[in-house]
Write a protein that holds these residues in place. Structure first.
Motif, PDB file in Angstrom:
ATOM      1  N   GLU A  84       0.835  -1.200   0.000  1.00  0.00           N
ATOM      2  CA  GLU A  84       0.000   0.000   0.000  1.00  0.00           C
ATOM      3  C   GLU A  84       0.869   1.250   0.000  1.00  0.00           C
ATOM      4  O   GLU A  84       1.982   1.254   0.520  1.00  0.00           O
ATOM      5  CB  GLU A  84      -0.971   0.015   1.172  1.00  0.00           C
ATOM      6  CG  GLU A  84      -0.409   0.383   2.503  1.00  0.00           C
ATOM      7  CD  GLU A  84      -1.504   0.564   3.557  1.00  0.00           C
ATOM      8  OE1 GLU A  84      -1.308   1.447   4.411  1.00  0.00           O
ATOM      9  OE2 GLU A  84      -2.502  -0.156   3.531  1.00  0.00           O
ATOM     10  N   LYS A  85       0.344   2.287  -0.636  1.00  0.00           N
ATOM     11  CA  LYS A  85       0.958   3.618  -0.640  1.00  0.00           C
ATOM     12  C   LYS A  85      -0.093   4.586  -0.149  1.00  0.00           C
ATOM     13  O   LYS A  85      -1.250   4.531  -0.578  1.00  0.00           O
ATOM     14  CB  LYS A  85       1.385   4.029  -2.048  1.00  0.00           C
ATOM     15  CG  LYS A  85       2.612   3.337  -2.569  1.00  0.00           C
ATOM     16  CD  LYS A  85       3.819   4.164  -2.292  1.00  0.00           C
ATOM     17  CE  LYS A  85       5.021   3.566  -3.003  1.00  0.00           C
ATOM     18  NZ  LYS A  85       6.224   4.260  -2.653  1.00  0.00           N
ATOM     19  N   GLN A  86       0.313   5.479   0.746  1.00  0.00           N
ATOM     20  CA  GLN A  86      -0.623   6.471   1.268  1.00  0.00           C
ATOM     21  C   GLN A  86      -0.243   7.845   0.741  1.00  0.00           C
ATOM     22  O   GLN A  86       0.932   8.209   0.727  1.00  0.00           O
ATOM     23  CB  GLN A  86      -0.592   6.472   2.796  1.00  0.00           C
ATOM     24  CG  GLN A  86      -1.094   5.180   3.387  1.00  0.00           C
ATOM     25  CD  GLN A  86      -1.191   5.230   4.894  1.00  0.00           C
ATOM     26  OE1 GLN A  86      -0.925   6.258   5.512  1.00  0.00           O
ATOM     27  NE2 GLN A  86      -1.579   4.116   5.492  1.00  0.00           N
ATOM     28  N   LEU A  87      -1.256   8.575   0.298  1.00  0.00           N
ATOM     29  CA  LEU A  87      -1.060   9.934  -0.200  1.00  0.00           C
ATOM     30  C   LEU A  87      -1.915  10.871   0.634  1.00  0.00           C
ATOM     31  O   LEU A  87      -2.975  10.484   1.130  1.00  0.00           O
ATOM     32  CB  LEU A  87      -1.494  10.024  -1.661  1.00  0.00           C
ATOM     33  CG  LEU A  87      -0.722   9.135  -2.629  1.00  0.00           C
ATOM     34  CD1 LEU A  87      -1.686   8.428  -3.544  1.00  0.00           C
ATOM     35  CD2 LEU A  87       0.237   9.957  -3.431  1.00  0.00           C
ATOM     36  N   ALA A  96     -10.545  14.642  -2.173  1.00  0.00           N
ATOM     37  CA  ALA A  96     -10.744  13.445  -2.984  1.00  0.00           C
ATOM     38  C   ALA A  96     -12.031  12.765  -2.542  1.00  0.00           C
ATOM     39  O   ALA A  96     -12.413  12.847  -1.376  1.00  0.00           O
ATOM     40  CB  ALA A  96      -9.569  12.495  -2.811  1.00  0.00           C
ATOM     41  N   GLN A  97     -12.679  12.099  -3.478  1.00  0.00           N
ATOM     42  CA  GLN A  97     -13.840  11.283  -3.139  1.00  0.00           C
ATOM     43  C   GLN A  97     -13.907  10.107  -4.102  1.00  0.00           C
ATOM     44  O   GLN A  97     -13.363  10.168  -5.199  1.00  0.00           O
ATOM     45  CB  GLN A  97     -15.127  12.092  -3.172  1.00  0.00           C
ATOM     46  CG  GLN A  97     -15.473  12.695  -4.505  1.00  0.00           C
ATOM     47  CD  GLN A  97     -16.701  13.583  -4.406  1.00  0.00           C
ATOM     48  OE1 GLN A  97     -17.083  13.997  -3.332  1.00  0.00           O
ATOM     49  NE2 GLN A  97     -17.318  13.870  -5.543  1.00  0.00           N
ATOM     50  N   LYS A  98     -14.563   9.049  -3.676  1.00  0.00           N
ATOM     51  CA  LYS A  98     -14.656   7.820  -4.463  1.00  0.00           C
ATOM     52  C   LYS A  98     -16.081   7.667  -4.963  1.00  0.00           C
ATOM     53  O   LYS A  98     -17.027   7.807  -4.195  1.00  0.00           O
ATOM     54  CB  LYS A  98     -14.275   6.652  -3.547  1.00  0.00           C
ATOM     55  CG  LYS A  98     -14.127   5.329  -4.216  1.00  0.00           C
ATOM     56  CD  LYS A  98     -12.706   5.126  -4.683  1.00  0.00           C
ATOM     57  CE  LYS A  98     -12.542   3.859  -5.476  1.00  0.00           C
ATOM     58  NZ  LYS A  98     -12.651   2.650  -4.794  1.00  0.00           N
ATOM     59  N   GLN A  99     -16.233   7.396  -6.267  1.00  0.00           N
ATOM     60  CA  GLN A  99     -17.536   7.099  -6.852  1.00  0.00           C
ATOM     61  C   GLN A  99     -17.399   5.813  -7.644  1.00  0.00           C
ATOM     62  O   GLN A  99     -16.865   5.819  -8.750  1.00  0.00           O
ATOM     63  CB  GLN A  99     -18.003   8.219  -7.779  1.00  0.00           C
ATOM     64  CG  GLN A  99     -18.538   9.432  -7.066  1.00  0.00           C
ATOM     65  CD  GLN A  99     -19.073  10.463  -8.038  1.00  0.00           C
ATOM     66  OE1 GLN A  99     -18.949  10.330  -9.245  1.00  0.00           O
ATOM     67  NE2 GLN A  99     -19.672  11.512  -7.489  1.00  0.00           N
ATOM     68  N   ILE A 121      -6.089  -3.365  -8.279  1.00  0.00           N
ATOM     69  CA  ILE A 121      -5.743  -2.271  -7.371  1.00  0.00           C
ATOM     70  C   ILE A 121      -7.024  -1.739  -6.740  1.00  0.00           C
ATOM     71  O   ILE A 121      -8.034  -1.586  -7.412  1.00  0.00           O
ATOM     72  CB  ILE A 121      -5.030  -1.127  -8.130  1.00  0.00           C
ATOM     73  CG1 ILE A 121      -3.728  -1.608  -8.760  1.00  0.00           C
ATOM     74  CG2 ILE A 121      -4.774   0.074  -7.238  1.00  0.00           C
ATOM     75  CD1 ILE A 121      -2.655  -2.006  -7.783  1.00  0.00           C
ATOM     76  N   THR A 122      -6.958  -1.466  -5.439  1.00  0.00           N
ATOM     77  CA  THR A 122      -8.092  -0.820  -4.776  1.00  0.00           C
ATOM     78  C   THR A 122      -7.634   0.529  -4.242  1.00  0.00           C
ATOM     79  O   THR A 122      -6.548   0.641  -3.671  1.00  0.00           O
ATOM     80  CB  THR A 122      -8.650  -1.665  -3.608  1.00  0.00           C
ATOM     81  OG1 THR A 122      -7.598  -1.932  -2.694  1.00  0.00           O
ATOM     82  CG2 THR A 122      -9.235  -2.967  -4.103  1.00  0.00           C
ATOM     83  N   ILE A 123      -8.448   1.540  -4.463  1.00  0.00           N
ATOM     84  CA  ILE A 123      -8.160   2.886  -3.970  1.00  0.00           C
ATOM     85  C   ILE A 123      -9.197   3.204  -2.901  1.00  0.00           C
ATOM     86  O   ILE A 123     -10.392   3.096  -3.149  1.00  0.00           O
ATOM     87  CB  ILE A 123      -8.209   3.925  -5.110  1.00  0.00           C
ATOM     88  CG1 ILE A 123      -7.164   3.588  -6.176  1.00  0.00           C
ATOM     89  CG2 ILE A 123      -7.995   5.326  -4.567  1.00  0.00           C
ATOM     90  CD1 ILE A 123      -7.230   4.457  -7.409  1.00  0.00           C
ATOM     91  N   GLU A 124      -8.723   3.568  -1.717  1.00  0.00           N
ATOM     92  CA  GLU A 124      -9.603   3.909  -0.609  1.00  0.00           C
ATOM     93  C   GLU A 124      -9.431   5.384  -0.270  1.00  0.00           C
ATOM     94  O   GLU A 124      -8.338   5.922  -0.371  1.00  0.00           O
ATOM     95  CB  GLU A 124      -9.275   3.067   0.632  1.00  0.00           C
ATOM     96  CG  GLU A 124      -9.475   1.583   0.437  1.00  0.00           C
ATOM     97  CD  GLU A 124      -9.020   0.779   1.632  1.00  0.00           C
ATOM     98  OE1 GLU A 124      -8.585   1.374   2.650  1.00  0.00           O
ATOM     99  OE2 GLU A 124      -9.085  -0.459   1.539  1.00  0.00           O
ATOM    100  N   GLU A 129      -8.916  14.210   2.635  1.00  0.00           N
ATOM    101  CA  GLU A 129      -7.523  14.604   2.437  1.00  0.00           C
ATOM    102  C   GLU A 129      -6.571  13.413   2.380  1.00  0.00           C
ATOM    103  O   GLU A 129      -5.360  13.598   2.359  1.00  0.00           O
ATOM    104  CB  GLU A 129      -7.038  15.514   3.580  1.00  0.00           C
ATOM    105  CG  GLU A 129      -7.863  16.746   3.817  1.00  0.00           C
ATOM    106  CD  GLU A 129      -9.043  16.497   4.723  1.00  0.00           C
ATOM    107  OE1 GLU A 129      -8.941  15.653   5.623  1.00  0.00           O
ATOM    108  OE2 GLU A 129     -10.090  17.125   4.498  1.00  0.00           O
ATOM    109  N   LYS A 130      -7.066  12.194   2.376  1.00  0.00           N
ATOM    110  CA  LYS A 130      -6.205  11.020   2.421  1.00  0.00           C
ATOM    111  C   LYS A 130      -6.634   9.996   1.371  1.00  0.00           C
ATOM    112  O   LYS A 130      -7.817   9.737   1.204  1.00  0.00           O
ATOM    113  CB  LYS A 130      -6.270  10.399   3.814  1.00  0.00           C
ATOM    114  CG  LYS A 130      -5.187   9.418   4.081  1.00  0.00           C
ATOM    115  CD  LYS A 130      -5.081   9.127   5.560  1.00  0.00           C
ATOM    116  CE  LYS A 130      -3.774   8.414   5.790  1.00  0.00           C
ATOM    117  NZ  LYS A 130      -3.322   8.443   7.123  1.00  0.00           N
ATOM    118  N   ILE A 131      -5.641   9.424   0.655  1.00  0.00           N
ATOM    119  CA  ILE A 131      -5.884   8.406  -0.359  1.00  0.00           C
ATOM    120  C   ILE A 131      -4.969   7.226  -0.048  1.00  0.00           C
ATOM    121  O   ILE A 131      -3.776   7.419   0.212  1.00  0.00           O
ATOM    122  CB  ILE A 131      -5.576   8.933  -1.781  1.00  0.00           C
ATOM    123  CG1 ILE A 131      -6.412  10.171  -2.086  1.00  0.00           C
ATOM    124  CG2 ILE A 131      -5.814   7.857  -2.824  1.00  0.00           C
ATOM    125  CD1 ILE A 131      -5.957  10.921  -3.326  1.00  0.00           C
TER     126      ILE A 131
END
Length: 178
Positions: A84-87, A96-99, A121-124, A129-131
């Motif tokens: 995992e990588k955190q941004l 940021a938001q997930k749709q 890949i999963t993006i949460e 302010e966090k990805i």
């Protein structure tokens, strides 16, 4: 001999490794990874370990030796634990938001920026302010995180933009008035 290359790769329980010539397939609880390695490297499965050997001490083969072992180890770690990588996003109004399978970024442009979630890949988005980018393949996780960061890299004056968690941004001093 290479310090990294000579170390055997331990295969944990629940992981199935198949070696077909130069092609290595690793199956585990987090997915399946397949990689083809250079013909100079000899890859063998001995019990619950994988051993990589090289034919001679040429500089090219020495470099490939450690690389091959590290890539196989990353495959095993990826299918068991994952990477995992955190941004983090810094800036007023940046979020940021997930749709569904899309990540929608509001980064101060006249339009929202959309990033598709690639296969495996999963993006949460735990907060605006966090990805968090997660997956079994270390290389793909890093590439996706780098593409997201490239949408608005941190600028050196105020530090606004998308950065890796823990990344140190070298700040510049602004103009001084007379």
């Amino acid at each position: 001999m290479s310090r990294i290359g000579r170390l055997p790769v331990q295969i944990p329980a629940g992981v199935d490794v198949t070696i077909n010539g130069q092609q290595v397939t690793v199956k585990g609880p987090k997915g399946t990874l397949v990689e083809t390695f250079h013909k100079n490297m000899s890859i063998k499965k001995e019990g619950d370990t994988i051993v990589v050997t090289r034919p001679n001490d040429e500089k090219f083969n020495k470099a490939l030796h450690g690389l091959t072992r590290a890539l196989i180890n990353n495959m095993v770690v990826g299918v068991t634990q994952g990477f995992e990588k955190q941004l983090e996003i810094v800036g007023v109004g940046y979020r940021a938001q997930k749709q569904g399978k899309k990540l929608i970024l509001t980064l101060g442009y006249s339009h929202p920026v959309e990033v598709e979630e690639p296969a495996g890949i999963t993006i949460e988005v735990p907060s605006p302010e966090k990805i968090i980018v997660k997956g079994a393949n270390k290389q793909v996780v890093g590439e996706v995180a780098a593409k997201i960061r490239a949408k608005r890299p941190p600028e050196p004056y105020k530090g606004k933009g998308i950065r890796y968690t823990g990344e140190n941004i070298i700040r510049k001093e602004g103009k001084t008035g007379k």
